[in-house]
Structures are given as C-alpha cells and as structure tokens.
Design an enzyme around this catalytic site. Structure first.
Site, PDB file in Angstrom:
ATOM      1  N   HIS A  35       3.793   4.990  12.336  1.00  0.00           N
ATOM      2  CA  HIS A  35       4.313   4.156  11.013  1.00  0.00           C
ATOM      3  C   HIS A  35       5.161   5.222  10.897  1.00  0.00           C
ATOM      4  O   HIS A  35       4.834   6.580  10.782  1.00  0.00           O
ATOM      5  CB  HIS A  35       2.562   4.497  10.558  1.00  0.00           C
ATOM      6  CG  HIS A  35       2.550   4.790   9.101  1.00  0.00           C
ATOM      7  ND1 HIS A  35       2.053   3.800   8.743  1.00  0.00           N
ATOM      8  CD2 HIS A  35       2.989   5.701   8.300  1.00  0.00           C
ATOM      9  CE1 HIS A  35       2.371   4.029   6.710  1.00  0.00           C
ATOM     10  NE2 HIS A  35       2.863   4.945   6.546  1.00  0.00           N
ATOM     11  N   GLU A  59      -4.149   9.955  10.524  1.00  0.00           N
ATOM     12  CA  GLU A  59      -3.353  11.274   9.237  1.00  0.00           C
ATOM     13  C   GLU A  59      -2.591  12.000   9.347  1.00  0.00           C
ATOM     14  O   GLU A  59      -3.323  12.663  10.759  1.00  0.00           O
ATOM     15  CB  GLU A  59      -3.907  11.459   7.969  1.00  0.00           C
ATOM     16  CG  GLU A  59      -3.342  12.062   7.075  1.00  0.00           C
ATOM     17  CD  GLU A  59      -3.854  12.068   5.179  1.00  0.00           C
ATOM     18  OE1 GLU A  59      -4.885  12.089   5.592  1.00  0.00           O
ATOM     19  OE2 GLU A  59      -3.225  12.480   4.904  1.00  0.00           O
ATOM     20  N   ARG A  96       0.737  -1.318  -0.136  1.00  0.00           N
ATOM     21  CA  ARG A  96      -0.082   0.351   0.133  1.00  0.00           C
ATOM     22  C   ARG A  96       0.754   1.329   0.504  1.00  0.00           C
ATOM     23  O   ARG A  96       1.099   1.801  -0.934  1.00  0.00           O
ATOM     24  CB  ARG A  96      -0.564   0.524   1.069  1.00  0.00           C
ATOM     25  CG  ARG A  96      -2.644   0.993   1.190  1.00  0.00           C
ATOM     26  CD  ARG A  96      -2.089   2.599   1.558  1.00  0.00           C
ATOM     27  NE  ARG A  96      -1.512   2.179   2.673  1.00  0.00           N
ATOM     28  CZ  ARG A  96      -1.298   3.633   2.994  1.00  0.00           C
ATOM     29  NH1 ARG A  96      -0.681   4.475   2.629  1.00  0.00           N
ATOM     30  NH2 ARG A  96      -0.426   3.401   4.774  1.00  0.00           N
ATOM     31  N   ASP A  97       1.487   1.330   0.798  1.00  0.00           N
ATOM     32  CA  ASP A  97       2.324   2.671   0.966  1.00  0.00           C
ATOM     33  C   ASP A  97       4.213   2.736   0.451  1.00  0.00           C
ATOM     34  O   ASP A  97       3.873   3.702  -0.286  1.00  0.00           O
ATOM     35  CB  ASP A  97       2.857   2.629   3.055  1.00  0.00           C
ATOM     36  CG  ASP A  97       2.938   4.290   2.923  1.00  0.00           C
ATOM     37  OD1 ASP A  97       3.420   5.376   1.438  1.00  0.00           O
ATOM     38  OD2 ASP A  97       3.389   5.311   4.215  1.00  0.00           O
ATOM     39  N   THR A 134       3.149  11.439   9.171  1.00  0.00           N
ATOM     40  CA  THR A 134       2.859  11.201   8.104  1.00  0.00           C
ATOM     41  C   THR A 134       4.269  12.283   6.746  1.00  0.00           C
ATOM     42  O   THR A 134       4.278  11.545   5.769  1.00  0.00           O
ATOM     43  CB  THR A 134       2.019  12.701   7.744  1.00  0.00           C
ATOM     44  OG1 THR A 134       0.283  11.175   7.936  1.00  0.00           O
ATOM     45  CG2 THR A 134       0.991  12.305   6.506  1.00  0.00           C
ATOM     46  N   TYR A 165      -6.402   5.416  10.965  1.00  0.00           N
ATOM     47  CA  TYR A 165      -5.533   6.147  11.297  1.00  0.00           C
ATOM     48  C   TYR A 165      -5.434   7.181  11.456  1.00  0.00           C
ATOM     49  O   TYR A 165      -6.671   7.749  10.840  1.00  0.00           O
ATOM     50  CB  TYR A 165      -4.866   6.131   9.236  1.00  0.00           C
ATOM     51  CG  TYR A 165      -3.696   4.838   9.546  1.00  0.00           C
ATOM     52  CD1 TYR A 165      -2.259   4.468   9.017  1.00  0.00           C
ATOM     53  CD2 TYR A 165      -4.559   4.208   7.694  1.00  0.00           C
ATOM     54  CE1 TYR A 165      -1.644   4.791   8.815  1.00  0.00           C
ATOM     55  CE2 TYR A 165      -3.546   2.883   7.670  1.00  0.00           C
ATOM     56  CZ  TYR A 165      -2.152   3.123   8.088  1.00  0.00           C
ATOM     57  OH  TYR A 165      -1.061   1.914   7.457  1.00  0.00           O
ATOM     58  N   HIS A 192       7.886   7.543   8.268  1.00  0.00           N
ATOM     59  CA  HIS A 192       8.582   7.611   7.198  1.00  0.00           C
ATOM     60  C   HIS A 192      10.263   8.560   7.383  1.00  0.00           C
ATOM     61  O   HIS A 192       9.872   8.627   8.652  1.00  0.00           O
ATOM     62  CB  HIS A 192       7.322   9.000   6.378  1.00  0.00           C
ATOM     63  CG  HIS A 192       6.199   8.524   5.676  1.00  0.00           C
ATOM     64  ND1 HIS A 192       6.121   8.456   4.309  1.00  0.00           N
ATOM     65  CD2 HIS A 192       5.176   8.266   6.276  1.00  0.00           C
ATOM     66  CE1 HIS A 192       5.248   7.013   4.623  1.00  0.00           C
ATOM     67  NE2 HIS A 192       4.413   7.555   5.109  1.00  0.00           N
TER      68      HIS A 192
HETATM   69  C1  LIG Z   1      -2.007   7.224   3.985  1.00  0.00           C
HETATM   70  C2  LIG Z   1      -1.233   7.716   5.467  1.00  0.00           C
HETATM   71  C3  LIG Z   1      -2.148   6.599   6.549  1.00  0.00           C
HETATM   72  C4  LIG Z   1      -0.211   7.433   5.645  1.00  0.00           C
HETATM   73  O1  LIG Z   1       0.511   6.433   4.810  1.00  0.00           O
HETATM   74  C5  LIG Z   1       0.844   8.544   6.693  1.00  0.00           C
HETATM   75  O2  LIG Z   1       0.619   9.702   6.279  1.00  0.00           O
HETATM   76  O3  LIG Z   1       2.137   8.437   6.342  1.00  0.00           O
END
Ligand SMILES: CC(C)C(=O)C(=O)O
Length: 505
Positions: free
Chosen positions: A205, A144, A14-15, A177, A142, A207
C-alpha cells in the site's frame, strides 16, 4: 511463460475519501464500486472505514446488498479497528464479509499511541479475528506504519508476522503509511518478507509523499508481492496513494512477468467519473489521465508523427480510451494544423495552409492556445480576407470606455494610400468607432452602409478567453451582405468585420 497474477485492491472510497475536503454520497459510492468491479475489473474494493458515521453505514449496507445479489460480496472490504468487537458488530449489521483490520506495524506506534506491549496487542487482535470468524467475516490485517517498522524496529515486525501468519487471516497488508520509502528500500524490505514467509499473501500500500508511489509499486511487484492498493487519480491522505492509471501502465509495460486484470481502456472513464464525484480536478499534466498528456504542441513533434511515428512511445492514448491531439498555438507548425484539419474532414492547398498556419501562430502569440473548434472560424476568416483587395486599411485606433464618460474613439484610416484621422463619441466603443469612420467617409463624400444586424458568438466548446466571431450584416441601396471578424477581443472582431465591409463597398 506463465505469468504471476497480482490482485489490485482499489481504495479510492476509503483512503481516497481521506483526501481533504472529499466526501462521496451513498449513490456515488455505489456507482464507483460498480464501475471499479464491472468495468475496470479491479479484484477488490475497500469501500469505507467502520464506525465512521450513519451515512457511511448506509452506504456500506447498500453496496453490500448490490454485491450479494451480484456475487461480489467477498470482494468488498472495510477498514476496521481493534476495538473489542465494536467494528465487528458495525460490519455484521451492514453485511460486510471482509474486514481489513488496522493493527500496529511499528513498535513506535504501538508503544506511543496504543501504549501496549506486543503481547497485549497480539491477544486483542486474536480476539477480534475470532469474533469476526464467528460472524462470518474474513480478516486481512494492515500493519500500520510498517515501513517505519522495517526501518526502526524490524524485530517487532518479525515477531508480529510470526504471530499473525499462524492466525486465520487471508492477506497481510503492508502500508508505507507516511510515503517515506525509496524504491531500493521497498525492494529490500519486501524481498526479505516474501522470502521469509513463503506462500503468505502480502499486499503493498504505497503513499506518494515523495512522488515515489508508482516507482515503489513497481519495486513491490518485482519483489514478489501478491497484491497492490491503488486509488483512482492517486487520491488519498496528504499527497495521496499510488495512482491506478500510472501503476497499471508501469506494470503492464515494465513487469511482463506478472498479470493484472485491469482493463486499461476503462481507466479514463473511471478517472473522469471520480473527478466529477470528488470535485478534485485532475491536473492537466497527470500521466495517462491529464488533459494535456497526449497532446503534441510543438510542430516538429506533429511532423515526426507523420514520419514513422518518431515521437511515439508505448503509452499510446488509445490503450486508455483516449486520442492523440495536436495543439494549435504559436509553436504549431503546418503538421499540427493538418492533423486537426484531417480530424475535421478538411483539406487545404499549400498556399491556404500556410496562411492559416501563420494566423494560428499570430493568434497563439496573443492568447497562447487556439482550440480545434476555433479552426473552421480561422479558416473562413483567413480565406475570406484573401477575397478582398485591401484598399482601405484601419491603421490604428484608440477606444476609450470610462465610467461616467461617453465612450470615444480616435481612428487613423488609409483609403487608396491617403491617410485620415478622426475622433467621435458613441453609445459604445464600436459605435464611437463607426461614428469616427463616418466622419472620414464624409470627408471623402462617400456614405457607409447601414449596419442592420450584429451577432457575436464564441467557437463551440471554447472557454471565456476563446476566440469570438462577429458577424455583421450590412445594407446599401443595392445590396445586403455579411462580413465576419475573428479575434479574442469582441470589439476588435467587429472592427475587423468592418474593415472587410470597407473593401467590399
Ligand atoms: C489506515 C491505514 C491502513 C493507511 O491507509 C496507511 O497506513 O497508509
């Protein structure tokens, strides 16, 4: 001490698929899902976003058919939207059992993107969760832009969490995000939430915009989260997500208080498969999975490996289904050569090992790296040379190849100490070289053997800048014999093989 279990949710499909230019086919998605669950042992897989396309619908459907048959359906998740049930219908029709509902985790996003009040947003979320329940779909949410929410509108985040923790949701997914968090902020925000909402399952989550994904994951684990979102090879939107391989190694080595189910030895296989399917090359220096990360290049390191493993750390390649390698090139020492020879089942005496090492260094000077596959050719070349007394030496040459002109060669050759210079033309540069050589031998009233076969090959497994070997078969009145030349340049190979011939006849 009993270790705390942490769930790993993989979001490569997905991501990870949000990596620019990447699109997995239905069968690729299915194969990756199977490998993630059955080989790598991830706990959950986020396979798609709802409503994206017909192709995505079919991919989700076929994964869910397989998952139902194999008892994995409640471990397959799909990103969905607060859209008054359109996503719910899409998911129900494709067999999805768990939705990861995208809601707003910062007041900034809520006000400027959705243009809604918290109360309106919460009412809509509640409605979607109820619809999902009525179709047998469980909900994770989530938040976001949660990291910005914690920085700039923490009261909104708490208001949201007070609301959502009273709803029938299984997990609360906290994304950084934009990949803006520092490790200390990650620790502070997550410690705060875990303390404030005991017993609630929080996933983190990360990044990787500042390359802090793995560091933040470690802080999240220490702060007490219950789950992590990772992607194979760190794929994902912009700079990607926290990478599976690095995060797993860091957790296993630096957070002994927790337990994850991931099978380290399958990481490399999965990484390579995702590399192939996605078309995104793994950088050679990418920790754990990059081509070069278990290669010792400096001779002193290879030497240290022989002496109580002085240059090893806990990241042993075997943990991840890989092997330590010893590069061959201008910085290699005898130890690098010996390690490679051991692998090929070869042993050389000290004198020959020195010669081979010297040759590898010379070659490395020219082309930087020499592969293990080149080694048998180098050995045969070096050891071959030592059989001949160098009475004839090709001292220098100029070869010319220009469009519209016949190739030509000017050469300088020393025979028993006497120097000769000649030039000639030919059908190719090597032919011109041989014609010039024939003129030198005419002067000496000697003849050259006939060239009856000429073969060129590159060492197996090498690339286009590889070493090549030229094997020339010669015929005199009395005998037929072969000489070989080795170099990164084809014509130079042939000249080297010819010089050997000159010393044999
Ligand atoms: C689409 C969302 C869940 C996402 O990947 C994020 O916020 O990083």
């Amino acid at each position: 001490m009993e270790r705390r279990k942490i769930e790993i949710m993989d979001t490569t499909l997905r991501d990870g698929e949000q990596t620019s230019g990447v699109s997995f086919s239905i069968s690729e998605k299915l194969t990756i899902t199977q490998l993630l669950l059955e080989e790598l042992h991830v706990d959950r897989v986020e396979i798609a976003s709802a409503r994206v396309s017909d192709g995505e619908f079919n991919a989700v459907k076929s994964i869910l058919v397989w998952a139902e048959e194999n008892g994995y359906a409640d471990r397959i998740e799909v990103l969905s939207f607060v859209d008054n049930g359109i996503s719910i219908d899409w998911m129900a029709n494709s067999g999805v059992k768990v939705q990861n509902l995208l809601t707003k985790g910062s007041l900034n996003h809520l006000t400027h993107q959705l243009k809604k009040t918290p109360e309106q947003h919460f009412a809509e979320i509640k409605h979607v969760i109820e619809l999902a329940q009525s179709k047998g779909i469980a909900t994770n949410v989530y938040l976001e832009d949660w990291s910005n929410g914690m920085r700039n509108s923490p009261e909104y985040v708490y208001q949201y969490l007070d609301f959502i923790t009273k709803q029938p949701v299984k997990r609360i997914l906290l994304p950084d995000t934009l990949g803006i968090l520092t490790p200390s902020e990650t620790a502070k925000f997550l410690t705060e939430l875990v303390g404030r909402y005991p017993g609630v399952h929080f996933d983190f989550h990360a990044h990787n915009d500042y390359d802090l994904g793995t560091a933040n994951v470690l802080e999240a684990v220490k702060a007490g989260v219950s789950g992590l979102h990772l992607t194979v090879n760190g794929m994902g939107e912009r700079a990607g997500n926290a990478a599976m391989a690095s995060a797993v190694a860091v957790i296993n080595d630096f957070a002994p208080e927790v337990e994850i189910a991931i099978k380290e030895s399958s990481i490399y296989t999965v990484s390579k498969l995702v590399e192939t399917f996605s078309g995104v090359r793994i950088p050679s220096n990418k920790p754990i999975v990059g081509d070069n990360v278990f290669t010792q290049t400096a001779g002193i390191h290879a030497d240290g490996d022989n002496k109580n493993n002085l240059y090893f750390n806990d990241l042993l390649p075997e943990r991840f289904g890989r092997k330590r390698e010893y590069a061959l090139g201008k910085t290699s020492g005898k130890a690098n050569i010996e390690k490679n020879l051991q692998e090929l089942g070869l042993k050389l005496n000290d004198a020959d090992l020195k010669k081979v090492t010297q040759r590898v260094i010379e070659l490395g000077d020219k082309k930087e790296t020499v592969t293990k596959e080149d080694l048998p050719y180098i050995i045969s070349d070096v050891l071959d040379s030592s059989l001949y007394e160098e009475k004839v030496v090709v001292e220098s040459y100029v070869l010319m190849h220009a469009m519209g002109l016949r190739p030509s060669a000017t050469i300088s050759v020393k025979i028993d100490g006497e120097k000769f210079e000649e030039n000639a033309q030919g059908d190719g540069q090597f032919d011109a070289f041989m014609n010039a050589l024939a003129r030198v031998y005419d002067k000496k009233k000697r003849s050259l053997p006939k060239l009856i076969d000429y073969a060129v090959r590159i060492a197996p497994g090498s690339s286009s800048d590889a070493l090549c070997e030229t094997i020339i078969t010669w015929q005199t009145d009395q005998k037929k014999f072969i000489t070989r030349g080795l170099d990164s340049d084809q014509t130079v190979c042939a000249i080297k093989a010819t010089q050997k011939m000159l010393n044999i006849i």
